[in-house]
Motif scaffolding. Structure first.
Motif, PDB file in Angstrom:
ATOM      1  N   VAL A  71       0.879  -1.178   0.000  1.00  0.00           N
ATOM      2  CA  VAL A  71       0.000   0.000   0.000  1.00  0.00           C
ATOM      3  C   VAL A  71       0.910   1.220   0.000  1.00  0.00           C
ATOM      4  O   VAL A  71       1.678   1.423   0.951  1.00  0.00           O
ATOM      5  N   SER A 132      -6.523   2.628  -0.735  1.00  0.00           N
ATOM      6  CA  SER A 132      -6.667   1.690   0.378  1.00  0.00           C
ATOM      7  C   SER A 132      -7.573   2.352   1.417  1.00  0.00           C
ATOM      8  O   SER A 132      -7.450   3.553   1.657  1.00  0.00           O
ATOM      9  N   ILE A 136      -8.607  -2.498  -2.168  1.00  0.00           N
ATOM     10  CA  ILE A 136      -7.734  -3.664  -1.949  1.00  0.00           C
ATOM     11  C   ILE A 136      -8.377  -4.929  -2.528  1.00  0.00           C
ATOM     12  O   ILE A 136      -7.728  -5.702  -3.248  1.00  0.00           O
ATOM     13  N   ASP A 162      -5.705   0.827   6.754  1.00  0.00           N
ATOM     14  CA  ASP A 162      -4.891   0.037   5.812  1.00  0.00           C
ATOM     15  C   ASP A 162      -4.653  -1.354   6.392  1.00  0.00           C
ATOM     16  O   ASP A 162      -4.769  -2.367   5.678  1.00  0.00           O
TER      17      ASP A 162
END
Ligand SMILES: C[S@@+](CC[C@H](N)C(=O)[O-])C[C@H]1O[C@@H](n2cnc3c(N)ncnc32)[C@H](O)[C@@H]1O
Length: 261
Positions: A71, A132, A136, A162
């Motif tokens: 991420v 994110s 995802i 996240d």
């Protein structure tokens, strides 16, 4: 197979061929290490340090992850390095997710892709645009990633979001890496990880990294691999972080005025 430090040189040389970057924190920010990079003339985004690449190199050498999810990709320095080392150690895929929100996002993502192509990593490294945690599920192709790197927006509660976003794609043995222990949002996410059963090893790199896993054996292997790591290091004062941030903003402005940014 290249040494993990040689791979840093290879990635830096490729980055220099596709973009004009400048160095900052040449000797490390919080601890000895660095340098970090950014695109010349742009304050953000800032890459991980070369010393932090080596931490990923040692992780990959020891744990041989097949799949990695990242991420926060910026211009691709960390992902290119991780993918290059994984490629040499039987790794199969690295997926990055970046919403292009920092700096000239689209141009920066273009550099990440150019770096991927320059290093011949397109088969293993896929760079995806998205945010994110919402995107995802759309971009994750594996049911489980052995290695996850969280380095997106450093704010609270975004880093915790996240973490929750990647958890469905982790198993007990997965290693989740956090970067920048000194910025608001990261310590909170690490605390949340601990509540969820992770053991967290703080590694004294330039910006400090935290390596987390829920598996006791993996944790013990992490401790053996990173003897310099500390489990319960405590939190740095945010005042310290803000002072470092302020110093960096002032230095960037000053260098911009002098045409040296
Ligand atoms: C610190 S930089 C990443 C640096 C990169 N890991 C490296 O070392 O080369 C943070 C990146 O996260 C991205 N970002 C910020 N918020 C995000 C989000 N919610 N989802 C995905 N990416 C995000 C920004 O666009 C920026 O490129």
């Amino acid at each position: 197979m290249r040494d993990v430090s040689e791979t840093v040189g290879r990635v830096v040389a490729a980055l220099d061929r596709v973009a004009d970057t400048s160095l900052l924190w040449d000797r490390g920010l919080l601890n000895p290490g660095g340098p970090h990079r950014r695109l010349r003339g742009h304050m953000y985004p800032i890459s991980i340090g070369e010393d932090e690449c080596i931490v990923f190199g040692r992780l990959v050498e020891r744990f041989r992850p097949r799949h990695c999810f990242i991420v926060g990709n910026a211009f691709g320095f960390s992902s290119a390095y991780i993918a290059d080392v994984m490629h040499q150690h039987g790794g199969q895929s690295v997926t990055t997710l970046d919403n292009q929100s920092e700096g000239e996002g689209e141009r920066i993502a273009g550099v990440a892709q150019a770096l991927t192509d320059e290093l011949g990593l397109a088969e293993i490294l896929e760079n995806c645009k998205g945010s994110s945690p919402d995107d995802i599920a759309r971009v994750a192709k594996q049911t489980s990633y052995e290695l996850v790197f969280i380095d997106g927006l450093h704010r609270h509660p975004q880093v915790t979001r996240d973490l929750h976003g990647v958890l469905p794609y982790c198993d007990a043995k997965s290693i989740v890496v956090f970067h920048d222990s000194w910025i608001v949002g990261v310590p909170e996410a690490v605390e949340e990880a601990k509540k969820l059963g992770f053991r967290c090893l703080w590694v004294p790199t330039s910006c400090e990294m935290i390596l987390a896993t829920r598996d006791e054996q993996v944790f013990s292997d992490l401790r053996a691999t990173f003897a310099e790591g500390v489990e319960d290091r405590g939190r740095r004062s945010y005042v310290y972080g803000y002072l470092l941030y302020l110093r960096e903003v002032l230095s960037f402005r000053m260098n911009s005025l002098l045409g040296r940014a």
